[in-house]
Motif scaffolding. Sequence first.
Motif, short mmCIF file in Angstrom:
data_model
loop_
_atom_site.label_atom_id
_atom_site.label_comp_id
_atom_site.label_asym_id
_atom_site.label_seq_id
_atom_site.Cartn_x
_atom_site.Cartn_y
_atom_site.Cartn_z
N MET A 149 -4.21 16.72 -1.28
CA MET A 149 -3.25 17.48 -2.57
C MET A 149 -2.60 15.80 -2.78
N ASP A 150 -3.12 15.53 -4.24
CA ASP A 150 -2.72 14.58 -4.77
C ASP A 150 -2.87 13.40 -3.88
N SER A 151 -1.78 12.53 -3.50
CA SER A 151 -2.02 11.22 -2.72
C SER A 151 -1.63 11.60 -1.37
N HIS A 192 0.81 -1.04 0.08
CA HIS A 192 0.03 -0.13 -0.07
C HIS A 192 0.95 1.15 0.16
N THR A 193 0.66 2.15 -1.15
CA THR A 193 1.17 3.53 -1.28
C THR A 193 0.36 4.25 -1.66
N GLY A 194 0.66 5.62 -1.18
CA GLY A 194 -0.36 6.68 -1.45
C GLY A 194 -1.79 6.61 -0.87
N ILE A 195 -2.40 7.71 -0.50
CA ILE A 195 -3.75 7.88 0.18
C ILE A 195 -4.53 7.84 -1.16
N GLU A 196 -5.61 7.06 -1.24
CA GLU A 196 -6.58 7.15 -2.13
C GLU A 196 -7.67 8.30 -1.93
N THR A 197 -8.24 8.80 -2.92
CA THR A 197 -9.19 9.94 -2.73
C THR A 197 -10.38 9.60 -1.84
N ASP A 198 -10.68 8.51 -1.74
CA ASP A 198 -11.82 8.17 -0.76
C ASP A 198 -11.28 8.10 0.48
N ASP A 199 -10.10 7.58 0.72
CA ASP A 199 -9.60 7.57 2.10
C ASP A 199 -9.11 8.87 2.44
#
Length: 165
Positions: free
Chosen positions: A129-131, A102-109
């Motif tokens: 801001m992006d991820s 798991h890398t980055g934060i998705e928009t829903d999260d």
Amino acid sequence: MADNHAFDIVSEINSAEMHNAVVQAQHEIAVRYDFKGTRASIEYNKKDNNLTLLADHKGQLDTVIQVLKEKMAKRGVAVNALKRGKLEEATHDSVREILTLHTGIETDDAKKLVKQIKQIGIKVQAQIMDSKVRVTGKKIDELQSVIAYLKENGPEYPLQYVNFT
């Protein structure tokens, strides 16, 4: 002294340490007596950010995953960054499982995180801001309260708090 202080919430792993953990796990699998003569193996695909695990049966696959998790913990890589895939039948009566990192934060999260931060009732602003999610506030203590809250009540994957100003 700055008027506003800020930090970013990100979700990332140290790929060099992850690589080292995989190499150590591969070495242990190669030398352990209970894995002698088996198809147990781990392949790390850095580009796709996933791991392919192969074993003779489900029990052995679980042992391979346990070895990998131990090596990740020793190297300081968050074990909860692993997302298990589904168990597949592979050739020669073996099983395969693909684990993603798991890398980055998705928009829903990210939206859920912003909503959580607003529900705390502390005077800070959170924006996507992006991820990543940027949190700004006037007092450092308020920002530290947000970090403490998210460490307790955040998502099941690891979060890091960076660029603290």
